[in-house]
Motif scaffolding. Sequence first.
Motif, PDB file in Angstrom:
ATOM      1  N   PHE A 196       0.839  -1.199   0.000  1.00  0.00           N
ATOM      2  CA  PHE A 196       0.000   0.000   0.000  1.00  0.00           C
ATOM      3  C   PHE A 196       0.866   1.238   0.000  1.00  0.00           C
ATOM      4  N   ASP A 197       0.563   2.154  -0.902  1.00  0.00           N
ATOM      5  CA  ASP A 197       1.203   3.470  -0.941  1.00  0.00           C
ATOM      6  C   ASP A 197       0.230   4.455  -0.311  1.00  0.00           C
ATOM      7  N   ALA A 198       0.607   4.993   0.861  1.00  0.00           N
ATOM      8  CA  ALA A 198      -0.287   5.897   1.586  1.00  0.00           C
ATOM      9  C   ALA A 198      -0.378   7.266   0.941  1.00  0.00           C
ATOM     10  N   GLY A 199       0.441   7.515  -0.087  1.00  0.00           N
ATOM     11  CA  GLY A 199       0.389   8.792  -0.770  1.00  0.00           C
ATOM     12  C   GLY A 199       1.715   9.505  -0.836  1.00  0.00           C
ATOM     13  N   ASP A 200       2.743   8.941  -0.180  1.00  0.00           N
ATOM     14  CA  ASP A 200       4.065   9.568  -0.185  1.00  0.00           C
ATOM     15  C   ASP A 200       5.035   8.879  -1.142  1.00  0.00           C
ATOM     16  N   GLY A 201       4.536   7.905  -1.898  1.00  0.00           N
ATOM     17  CA  GLY A 201       5.379   7.207  -2.849  1.00  0.00           C
ATOM     18  C   GLY A 201       6.139   6.032  -2.284  1.00  0.00           C
ATOM     19  N   GLU A 202       6.053   5.817  -0.969  1.00  0.00           N
ATOM     20  CA  GLU A 202       6.732   4.694  -0.333  1.00  0.00           C
ATOM     21  C   GLU A 202       5.738   3.547  -0.140  1.00  0.00           C
ATOM     22  N   VAL A 203       6.018   2.412  -0.747  1.00  0.00           N
ATOM     23  CA  VAL A 203       5.115   1.265  -0.676  1.00  0.00           C
ATOM     24  C   VAL A 203       5.411   0.463   0.577  1.00  0.00           C
ATOM     25  N   GLN A 204       4.407   0.340   1.452  1.00  0.00           N
ATOM     26  CA  GLN A 204       4.529  -0.448   2.677  1.00  0.00           C
ATOM     27  C   GLN A 204       3.922  -1.834   2.469  1.00  0.00           C
ATOM     28  N   ARG A 205       4.456  -2.794   3.196  1.00  0.00           N
ATOM     29  CA  ARG A 205       3.878  -4.136   3.243  1.00  0.00           C
ATOM     30  C   ARG A 205       3.130  -4.267   4.560  1.00  0.00           C
ATOM     31  N   ALA A 206       1.891  -4.697   4.498  1.00  0.00           N
ATOM     32  CA  ALA A 206       1.061  -4.795   5.693  1.00  0.00           C
ATOM     33  C   ALA A 206       0.363  -6.145   5.734  1.00  0.00           C
ATOM     34  N   SER A 207       0.049  -6.577   6.941  1.00  0.00           N
ATOM     35  CA  SER A 207      -0.715  -7.809   7.133  1.00  0.00           C
ATOM     36  C   SER A 207      -2.198  -7.459   7.148  1.00  0.00           C
TER      37      SER A 207
END
Length: 314
Positions: free
Chosen positions: A40-51
Amino acid sequence: MHSHENTARLMPDVATQAQPHLRGALDWVGMDGIEVPVRFDAGDGEVQRASAQVGAFVNLVHPDRRGIHMSRLYLLVDRHLGAGGPLDAKGLEALLHAFLESHQGLADRARLSIRFDALVRRGALRSGHSGWRSYPVSIEASAGPDGFRLELGTEVVYSSTCPASAALSRQLIQEQFARDFAAGRPLDRAAVLAWLGSEQGIVATPHAQRSVARLLVRLKDGVPFDLIDTLDRVEKALGTPVQTAVKREDEQAFALANGGNLMFCEDAARRIQQALDADERLADFHVRVEHQESLHPHDAVAYASKGVPGGFGS
């Protein structure tokens, strides 16, 4: 020894069998709580991995069919979300159409829900420090004869100071001042300053409480997710979001923000309503504001929406 194909062909599938004594079309059938990693990219361009916890559903239009193919939904979720790219509208619509293709003749509507937490870095008010805030995210998507629909939900936690309590506190402070500094006597500036900094002078303080704004926004077609922009709009409108890293100068700044943002739950709901109404990315929104009162055991609650015909507020 049978091949895999022959073995599968010999296995009974009771879900396909008609049930003449239990007929009826079903609104939704599927699974909830599927555990899968998402990006998920929260809008800052950094893609996070989440459970994430995922719900996958289709309707069952044939009243004489016993059930759907649950394993097909699970495998599609795993393939599209667990090994796919960052969540976006195009990918979610494709997954919903895959649900329907896997249930041709059984379903004409599909629904998907995704729930996880997104970490966002938040700066302190004055000290220059920063820390992480975890925001719950819910994504609801559906597809069917009426088209594709996508909604994003989250929460903002903030402090709310009661305007009525503040006014009553100011009255008590005025009365205490009148007692300590009699009329007709000259005022000594140093004495007044000392009085203002004492517990004897500031005899009352307004009550404040932790509060929660629950947001549900419906995105216009083609609009990408931007959780951070939505959070920034709402937190700026409220003025008192909860903090992460806090030094004394940050705590003092937070006290100042509370004093400058006195609000009932109705005020908070209208502030958020105006902030989201100005966001051209949104087709509709729904807001639930909850002030978890420190004065009494029940909460103060207000709801607001964009007010579009047939929308959340209808």
